[in-house]
Design an enzyme around this catalytic site. Structure first.
Site, short mmCIF file in Angstrom:
data_model
loop_
_atom_site.label_atom_id
_atom_site.label_comp_id
_atom_site.label_asym_id
_atom_site.label_seq_id
_atom_site.Cartn_x
_atom_site.Cartn_y
_atom_site.Cartn_z
N LYS A 141 0.84 -1.21 0.00
CA LYS A 141 0.00 0.00 0.00
C LYS A 141 0.88 1.26 0.00
CE LYS A 141 -3.69 -2.57 2.18
NZ LYS A 141 -4.34 -3.02 3.39
N GLN A 153 -4.48 -2.29 9.56
CA GLN A 153 -4.28 -3.57 8.87
C GLN A 153 -4.81 -4.74 9.71
OE1 GLN A 153 -3.01 -3.85 5.66
NE2 GLN A 153 -3.68 -5.97 5.89
N ASP A 211 -11.48 2.08 3.79
CA ASP A 211 -11.72 0.63 3.62
C ASP A 211 -13.22 0.36 3.52
OD1 ASP A 211 -9.45 -0.91 3.40
OD2 ASP A 211 -9.14 -1.12 5.56
#
Ligand code: NAP
Length: 294
Positions: free
Chosen positions: A53, A97, A120
């Site tokens: 990322k 994460q 997200d």
């Protein structure tokens, strides 16, 4: 192989090029999108994902802030960091994460991220929006990537039966909610199958569009696939080969499925690259919203 391959790498590159071009345009006004990726602990797979990322942010011109907390970090420490990131004007997207260590209450953490920075799209607010048909906010990255692939390959969802194998909160459920909405690249008639479904093959055999997100290597047998169907394999599974090497395989038995399908995604190179591309797109969108450009 008679199926045509869906080239996720190429579509992701197109999406990323659009994102980079828009970021370049914003830069002339001094606007830079920013993404904070929080890693708690030292899970090697998580480290790889966070690194990917960060790399993509750098490639596209997104400011990236990597925040690493120790494996034994407390909820309080993490919540303090999230508060700080929520207030940081350089940051337009925040993600933690997954999976975090066991002392971390993941749901509580997700809900502590400002919904305007939840790129997200995991929070109750953002998922609820999708379910009620408001698609103006963020879309969750993997389902969004699947939808864009279907759009790019002009798969007509409205005219047939879409079967999604898997009902997780990050793939199956939001994807079903997105594809069943009224509108373009949707209007699908969706069946979701899962571990309590009997005779999964019966549903798969009727699927004009099959999306597999089960997490079991080659769970969907090639001979179950309806001839001419579109097959999207979200699964990413590492298996051990007899020679000791490791190989990535999807949730669909690719070789046989590719003989029957009309369109099929490879693993790797299908959905995988799309997920990060959509995360970058969401971060750009968030930045534009924060700057009242959307
Ligand atoms: P997950 O949270 O483990 O969910 C798996 C789903 O599959 C659950 O709904 C489960 O049913 C169902 N399932 C498991 N075993 C089954 C079986 N034997 N028969 C029928 N249904 C079964 O997994 P996930 O996070 O959705 O991920 C699924 C796969 O996609 C994994 O391989 C993951 O690595 C991959 N993935 C890829 C990307 C990407 O970027 N390409 C992103 C996310 C995930 P129950 O609900 O009944 O338990």
């Amino acid at each position: 192989m008679s199926a045509k391959l869906i080239d996720g790498k190429a579509v992701a590159a197109e999406v990323n090029a659009e994102t980079a071009a828009k970021i370049k345009e914003l830069a002339s006004s001094g606007i830079v999108p920013g993404l904070a990726v929080v890693l708690v602990g030292d899970n090697p797979a998580s480290q790889v994902y966070v690194g990917m990322k960060e790399k993509k942010c750098n490639e596209l011109g997104i400011f990236s802030r990597k925040c690493v907390l120790p494996q034994d970090a407390s909820m309080d420490e993490l919540m303090t960091l999230i508060d700080e990131l929520n207030a940081d004007k350089r940051i337009h997207g925040i993600l933690v994460q997954s999976p975090p260590p066991p002392q971390i209450d993941e749901r509580k953490v997700i809900e502590s991220i400002s919904p305007e920075k939840d790129v997200d799209c995991f929070s109750y607010t953002n998922v609820g929006r999708i379910l009620t048909g408001d698609l103006s906010g963020f879309l969750p990255c993997t389902p969004y990537g699947v939808q864009v692939l279907l759009e790019k390959y002009q798969v007509d969802l409205a005219s047939g039966h879409t079967v999604i194998a898997g009902r997780s909160n990050i793939v199956g459920k939001p994807l079903a909610a997105m594809l069943m909405q009224k509108g373009k690249n949707a209007n699908a008639t969706v069946t979701v199958v899962h571990s309590a479904t009997r005779n999964i093959e019966k549903y798969v055999a009727d699927a004009d569009v099959l999306i597999a997100a089960v997490g079991v290597p080659e769970f969907i047998k090639g001979e179950w696939i309806k001839p001419g169907a579109t097959v999207i394999d979200v699964g990413i599974n590492r298996i051990n080969l007899p020679d000791g090497k490791r190989k990535l395989v999807g949730d669909v038995e690719f070789e046989v499925a590719a003989e029957r399908a009309g369109l099929i995604t490879p693993v790797p190179g299908g959905v995988g690259p799309m997920t990060i591309a959509m995360l970058m797109r969401n971060t750009l969108k968030s930045c534009m919203k924060h700057n009242h450009l959307l």
